[in-house]
Design a protein around this motif. Structure first.
Motif, short mmCIF file in Angstrom:
data_model
loop_
_atom_site.label_atom_id
_atom_site.label_comp_id
_atom_site.label_asym_id
_atom_site.label_seq_id
_atom_site.Cartn_x
_atom_site.Cartn_y
_atom_site.Cartn_z
N VAL A 96 31.22 99.37 49.68
CA VAL A 96 31.72 98.33 50.59
C VAL A 96 30.91 97.07 50.32
N ASP A 97 31.57 96.02 49.83
CA ASP A 97 30.88 94.79 49.45
C ASP A 97 30.59 93.96 50.69
N GLY A 98 29.72 94.47 51.52
CA GLY A 98 29.31 93.82 52.76
C GLY A 98 28.21 94.66 53.37
N ALA A 99 27.86 94.34 54.60
CA ALA A 99 26.80 95.08 55.29
C ALA A 99 27.41 96.17 56.16
N LEU A 100 26.87 97.39 56.05
CA LEU A 100 27.29 98.51 56.88
C LEU A 100 26.13 98.93 57.78
N THR A 101 26.43 99.22 59.03
CA THR A 101 25.42 99.80 59.91
C THR A 101 25.29 101.28 59.56
N PRO A 102 24.17 101.90 59.94
CA PRO A 102 24.04 103.35 59.69
C PRO A 102 25.17 104.17 60.28
N VAL A 103 25.64 103.79 61.47
CA VAL A 103 26.74 104.54 62.11
C VAL A 103 28.02 104.38 61.30
N GLN A 104 28.33 103.15 60.86
CA GLN A 104 29.53 102.93 60.05
C GLN A 104 29.47 103.71 58.75
N GLN A 105 28.32 103.71 58.12
CA GLN A 105 28.18 104.44 56.86
C GLN A 105 28.40 105.93 57.06
N ARG A 106 27.81 106.49 58.09
CA ARG A 106 27.97 107.92 58.36
C ARG A 106 29.42 108.27 58.67
N ASN A 107 30.07 107.47 59.51
CA ASN A 107 31.45 107.77 59.88
C ASN A 107 32.41 107.65 58.70
N LEU A 108 32.20 106.65 57.85
CA LEU A 108 33.06 106.49 56.68
C LEU A 108 32.86 107.62 55.68
N GLU A 109 31.64 108.09 55.53
CA GLU A 109 31.41 109.22 54.63
C GLU A 109 32.12 110.47 55.12
N ARG A 110 32.09 110.68 56.42
CA ARG A 110 32.80 111.84 56.97
C ARG A 110 34.31 111.70 56.80
N ALA A 111 34.81 110.48 57.00
CA ALA A 111 36.26 110.28 56.90
C ALA A 111 36.75 110.35 55.46
N TRP A 112 35.95 109.86 54.51
CA TRP A 112 36.41 109.77 53.12
C TRP A 112 35.90 110.91 52.25
N ASP A 113 34.99 111.74 52.81
CA ASP A 113 34.49 112.91 52.09
C ASP A 113 33.86 112.52 50.76
N CYS A 114 33.12 111.41 50.74
CA CYS A 114 32.39 111.01 49.54
C CYS A 114 31.25 110.09 49.96
N LYS A 115 30.41 109.78 49.02
CA LYS A 115 29.28 108.90 49.30
C LYS A 115 29.78 107.49 49.53
N VAL A 116 29.18 106.77 50.52
CA VAL A 116 29.52 105.39 50.84
C VAL A 116 28.22 104.58 50.88
N ILE A 117 28.21 103.44 50.19
CA ILE A 117 27.06 102.54 50.24
C ILE A 117 27.56 101.12 50.45
N ASP A 118 26.65 100.24 50.88
CA ASP A 118 27.03 98.84 51.08
C ASP A 118 26.43 97.97 49.98
N ARG A 119 26.61 96.67 50.08
CA ARG A 119 26.18 95.76 49.02
C ARG A 119 24.66 95.79 48.82
N THR A 120 23.93 95.84 49.93
CA THR A 120 22.47 95.87 49.83
C THR A 120 22.00 97.09 49.05
N ALA A 121 22.55 98.25 49.38
CA ALA A 121 22.16 99.48 48.68
C ALA A 121 22.51 99.41 47.20
N LEU A 122 23.65 98.80 46.88
CA LEU A 122 24.05 98.68 45.47
C LEU A 122 23.06 97.81 44.70
N ILE A 123 22.67 96.66 45.27
CA ILE A 123 21.72 95.78 44.59
C ILE A 123 20.37 96.47 44.42
N LEU A 124 19.93 97.17 45.47
CA LEU A 124 18.67 97.90 45.37
C LEU A 124 18.75 98.99 44.30
N GLU A 125 19.90 99.65 44.19
CA GLU A 125 20.08 100.69 43.17
C GLU A 125 19.97 100.08 41.77
#
Length: 455
Positions: A96-125
């Motif tokens: 997700v090319d934006g900022a995700l809160t921890p709650v949003q990240q957790r809920n999207l991972e459960r809904a999509w059944d895959c790993k979800v990261i935001d822009r900050t995590a991608l740049i850090l990676e």
């Protein structure tokens, strides 16, 4: 617990989807004078970031977002659509090319059944995968732990072997949250102490350069603007230059002799990017202090990029955060790089923009300098070198100094770093009238045994 859709081999790139949430209104925190950025171009940059660590981007999409949802960011219809796509495409990762809160990240991972990261995590990676020096790794790890401290989301172990980084794209999962938080706090404390030592070491290096002083010129700019190619062109070095975002993370320095005979140190620095994580800027402050201490800042821009003006704003914002606001008003040389990618009419227009007045006032002191150049072909490089030379000598001070003949080191230093206008004998001492840059004049004042007075 959610699992990966399809197990993949260690060397297989993760099947990835990139989503750019296009907000109806810009965030309140965004600068009022910042140019509007096209969502499609922001999406293209996010895809380039993903591919910078060899992710297999199978889907990229701009998602209109009139009303962000606190629980999932996206509305229920979009969440369901992406869930179906994730199943059909066997997605392993959604960015997700934006900022995700921890709650949003957790809920999207459960809904999509895959790993979800935001822009900050991608740049850090990306930074975690690219950092090569011990200092760089310390800085990136500190930023990663500060980011991770607030969320502690579990990760997929089957992605761990694919690349470096810090587990935002893949890595071992956390199990005992409280124990992990305690370990993270402990590790952050150790990293901060280690980086404090790095800061002290860099201060000692700068002090050593002042004792054998050369002006320092720092190349700054948006990532992939061509800083390293320009660095190689000016210094004759062979630093790795690739058409890739964040190809340079660890600073490199080389000596250059200007046409006036003055020797300088040119520094190639890490590139900036829009929405650069604040923790990353803070962690890299020890490195970015080289920019703060530079005698001259050269801002390299990609003039062929569709969002060159927007990238300029992003870079200037970071430089302002570093406390360089006063210098930005007049002391920056701006290089419109990649001139070779423009058509002849555009090249002529930019070349005319960089010519200035000529006749000794080509690069007036106290005004920003803008030059068009191509680091790849060499067009405009002579003008750039001339502008750097002119900037360093524009505010040159003419001083009278008396130096004992026995102090050969200081005499050699004056001839090497200044323009000796007059030289005479004065009661067994050498009396010289010398033109020096303000930085060199200050360094001369700190040398023992020198009688120093302005002419």
């Amino acid at each position: 617990m959610a699992g990966a859709s399809v197990p993949r081999g260690a060397d297989s790139p993760s099947r990835t989807c990139v989503l750019h949430p296009a907000l109806a209104q810009p965030p309140a925190a965004r600068h009022a004078c910042e140019p509007a950025r096209e969502p499609e171009r922001r999406l293209a940059e996010a895809v380039s970031l993903a591919r910078a660590i060899d992710l297999d981007v199978v889907l990229a999409e701009v998602v209109p977002l009139p009303n962000p949802r606190p629980a999932t960011l996206f509305g229920p219809g979009r969440v369901e659509t992406v869930a179906e796509t994730a199943s059909l495409e066997a997605l392993e990762l959604v960015i997700v090319d934006g900022a995700l809160t921890p709650v949003q990240q957790r809920n999207l991972e459960r809904a999509w059944d895959c790993k979800v990261i935001d822009r900050t995590a991608l740049i850090l990676e990306i930074f975690g995968a690219r950092a090569r020096t011990k200092e760089g790794r310390l800085q990136v790890e500190l930023a990663a732990l500060r980011y991770q401290r607030s969320r502690l989301v579990r990760s997929w172990t089957h992605l761990e072997r694919q690349r470096g980084g810090f587990g935002f794209v893949g890595g071992p999962g956390e199990t005992q949250i409280e124990a992990d938080r305690r370990q993270i706090r402990t590790r952050i404390g150790r990293l901060e102490r280690a980086l404090g030592a790095v800061k002290r070491t860099r201060s000692l290096h700068r002090a050593a350069r002042q004792r054998v002083p050369f002006p320092v010129i720092a190349l700054v700019g948006y990532t992939n603007a061509g800083k390293t190619t320009l660095f190689n062109r000016l210094t004759g070095a062979c630093a790795a230059a690739r058409d890739q975002l964040f190809a340079t993370l660890d600073p490199t320095m080389r000596g250059v002799v200007l046409p006036s005979g003055q020797r300088i140190i040119l520094s190639d620095t890490v590139g900036f990017v829009s929405d650069l994580p604040h923790d990353l800027v803070a962690a890299f402050r020890a490195t970015l202090e080289e920019v703060i201490a530079a005698d001259l800042v050269v801002h390299v821009r990609d003039c062929a990029h569709a969002e060159s003006a927007e990238q300029r704003v992003d870079v200037l914002r970071v430089l302002t955060e570093l406390g360089l606001e006063d210098r930005l008003q007049s002391g920056v040389v701006e290089v419109l790089n990649k001139l070779d990618l423009l058509d002849p009419r555009q090249r002529a227009c930019l070349a005319e923009q960089g010519r200035g007045g000529g006749n000794g006032s080509k690069w007036p002191a106290g005004q920003p300098t803008v030059l068009a150049a191509s680091a790849l072909t060499g067009d405009g490089i002579e003008d750039l070198i001339g502008a750097i030379d002119a900037r360093l000598t524009a505010s040159r001070r003419v001083v009278d100094v008396r130096v004992p003949y026995a102090d050969g080191a200081t005499l050699a230093w004056l001839y090497r770093h200044g323009e000796v206008l007059e030289c005479s004998d004065d009661n067994g001492e050498a009396r010289l009238r010398v033109g020096l840059s303000p930085a060199d004049a200050g360094r001369l004042e700190r040398r023992p045994g020198v009688s120093f007075a302005s002419a």
